[in-house]
Design an enzyme around this catalytic site. Structure first.
Site, PDB file in Angstrom:
ATOM      1  N   HIS A  98       0.674  -1.432  -0.153  1.00  0.00           N
ATOM      2  CA  HIS A  98      -0.102  -0.481  -0.029  1.00  0.00           C
ATOM      3  C   HIS A  98       0.550   0.918   0.225  1.00  0.00           C
ATOM      4  O   HIS A  98       0.613   2.623  -1.189  1.00  0.00           O
ATOM      5  CB  HIS A  98      -0.746  -0.338   1.055  1.00  0.00           C
ATOM      6  CG  HIS A  98      -1.606   0.956   1.453  1.00  0.00           C
ATOM      7  ND1 HIS A  98      -3.341   2.000   0.820  1.00  0.00           N
ATOM      8  CD2 HIS A  98      -1.111   2.196   1.940  1.00  0.00           C
ATOM      9  CE1 HIS A  98      -3.352   3.390   1.100  1.00  0.00           C
ATOM     10  NE2 HIS A  98      -2.453   3.410   1.962  1.00  0.00           N
ATOM     11  N   GLU A  99       1.971   1.472   0.437  1.00  0.00           N
ATOM     12  CA  GLU A  99       2.676   3.149   0.637  1.00  0.00           C
ATOM     13  C   GLU A  99       3.603   2.798  -0.439  1.00  0.00           C
ATOM     14  O   GLU A  99       4.070   3.477  -1.121  1.00  0.00           O
ATOM     15  CB  GLU A  99       3.438   2.008   2.404  1.00  0.00           C
ATOM     16  CG  GLU A  99       2.629   2.963   3.518  1.00  0.00           C
ATOM     17  CD  GLU A  99       1.635   4.003   3.747  1.00  0.00           C
ATOM     18  OE1 GLU A  99       2.155   4.206   2.741  1.00  0.00           O
ATOM     19  OE2 GLU A  99       0.712   3.581   4.251  1.00  0.00           O
ATOM     20  N   HIS A 102       1.652   4.327  -3.152  1.00  0.00           N
ATOM     21  CA  HIS A 102       1.699   6.028  -3.157  1.00  0.00           C
ATOM     22  C   HIS A 102       2.874   6.447  -3.572  1.00  0.00           C
ATOM     23  O   HIS A 102       2.599   7.789  -4.045  1.00  0.00           O
ATOM     24  CB  HIS A 102       1.939   6.316  -1.294  1.00  0.00           C
ATOM     25  CG  HIS A 102       0.625   6.434  -0.620  1.00  0.00           C
ATOM     26  ND1 HIS A 102      -0.727   6.976  -0.884  1.00  0.00           N
ATOM     27  CD2 HIS A 102      -0.236   5.784   0.552  1.00  0.00           C
ATOM     28  CE1 HIS A 102      -1.667   6.275  -0.394  1.00  0.00           C
ATOM     29  NE2 HIS A 102      -0.955   5.912   0.801  1.00  0.00           N
ATOM     30  N   HIS A 106       3.355   9.562  -6.916  1.00  0.00           N
ATOM     31  CA  HIS A 106       4.137  10.182  -6.216  1.00  0.00           C
ATOM     32  C   HIS A 106       5.175  10.096  -7.622  1.00  0.00           C
ATOM     33  O   HIS A 106       4.602  11.389  -8.080  1.00  0.00           O
ATOM     34  CB  HIS A 106       5.018  10.584  -5.604  1.00  0.00           C
ATOM     35  CG  HIS A 106       6.014  11.228  -5.136  1.00  0.00           C
ATOM     36  ND1 HIS A 106       7.193  11.731  -4.710  1.00  0.00           N
ATOM     37  CD2 HIS A 106       5.837  12.869  -5.324  1.00  0.00           C
ATOM     38  CE1 HIS A 106       7.632  12.846  -4.634  1.00  0.00           C
ATOM     39  NE2 HIS A 106       6.451  13.215  -5.342  1.00  0.00           N
TER      40      HIS A 106
END
Length: 228
Positions: A98-99, A102, A106
């Site tokens: 999940h991270e 991110h 970006h």
């Protein structure tokens, strides 16, 4: 913040928040006890997924705390709680993915993430100053204009919560796609990862609902003061 009849508006948000906390605790505790068949730790999974997308300059670090995992666009660092960083459970891999989602947002210039990042200072200010100004405006009628200003500032914090929703849902969607594409998890394991991520997403829905209902409460209070 203070009691009045409009507090009943917050009951749905309170109930949803309690349910969301139960779901994330239940899902995470369950799947943190199930070892990923690949044997990869959260840190190794994040690194593998980043490398598969050519994001070699994004670092993965361990931090203290429980479920304190996050990605910082300013430093391009994925910070994983120690249980996730060193753990090789389905929950650890799901959270790490999940991270990583991110980080991919970006890298690709995902607009909602950029918008959320730009809103952080205003949201922090609004969540702190907004309720304070509202309180002053309520108890000092001669400064009633502070009530309106406080509502305006608090609206920034609410907007931040709403922007957060597509960011978090998209990160989870990317995470599941990455895990399947990279074959880091089997099909049965992906279902477990999805359970963890869906439970985590529910906490953001609860936070957004609480913020919206709190704003509605403030507006009703302000309208009542004008009618008096």
């Amino acid at each position: 913040m203070f009691w009045d009849p409009t507090m009943v508006l917050l009951i749905p948000a309170i109930l949803l928040s309690l349910y969301a906390q139960y779901k994330i605790s239940s899902a995470y505790n369950h799947y943190s006890k199930i070892r990923a068949q690949s044997g990869l730790t959260g840190a190794q999974a994040a690194r593998a997924l980043l490398n598969s997308r050519g994001l070699y300059d994004v670092n993965v670090e361990a931090i203290r705390g429980n479920l304190s995992d996050h990605y910082d666009p300013r430093t391009r660092v994925i910070s994983l709680s120690e249980d996730v960083y060193y753990g090789n459970s389905l929950a650890s891999v799901a959270v790490a993915a999940h991270e990583t989602g991110h980080a991919l947002q970006h890298s690709s210039g995902y607009v909602p993430l950029q918008l959320r990042s730009s809103f952080v200072p205003a949201a922090n200010f609004g969540s702190g100053a907004g309720p304070l100004l509202i309180l002053v405006g309520l108890f000092m009628p001669s400064f009633g204009w502070l009530l309106q200003l406080g509502i305006l500032f608090f609206s920034l914090a609410v907007l931040f919560q709403l922007i957060t929703l597509p960011v978090e849902f998209n990160a989870s969607h990317r995470a599941l796609g990455l895990l399947q594409e990279g074959r880091l998890l089997g099909s049965d394991e992906v279902r477990g990862a999805r359970s963890v991520l869906n439970a985590a997403a529910l906490t953001y829905v609860a936070a957004a609902l609480a913020a919206v209902l709190q704003l509605a409460r403030f507006i009703i209070i302000a309208q009542g003061r004008r009618d008096d």
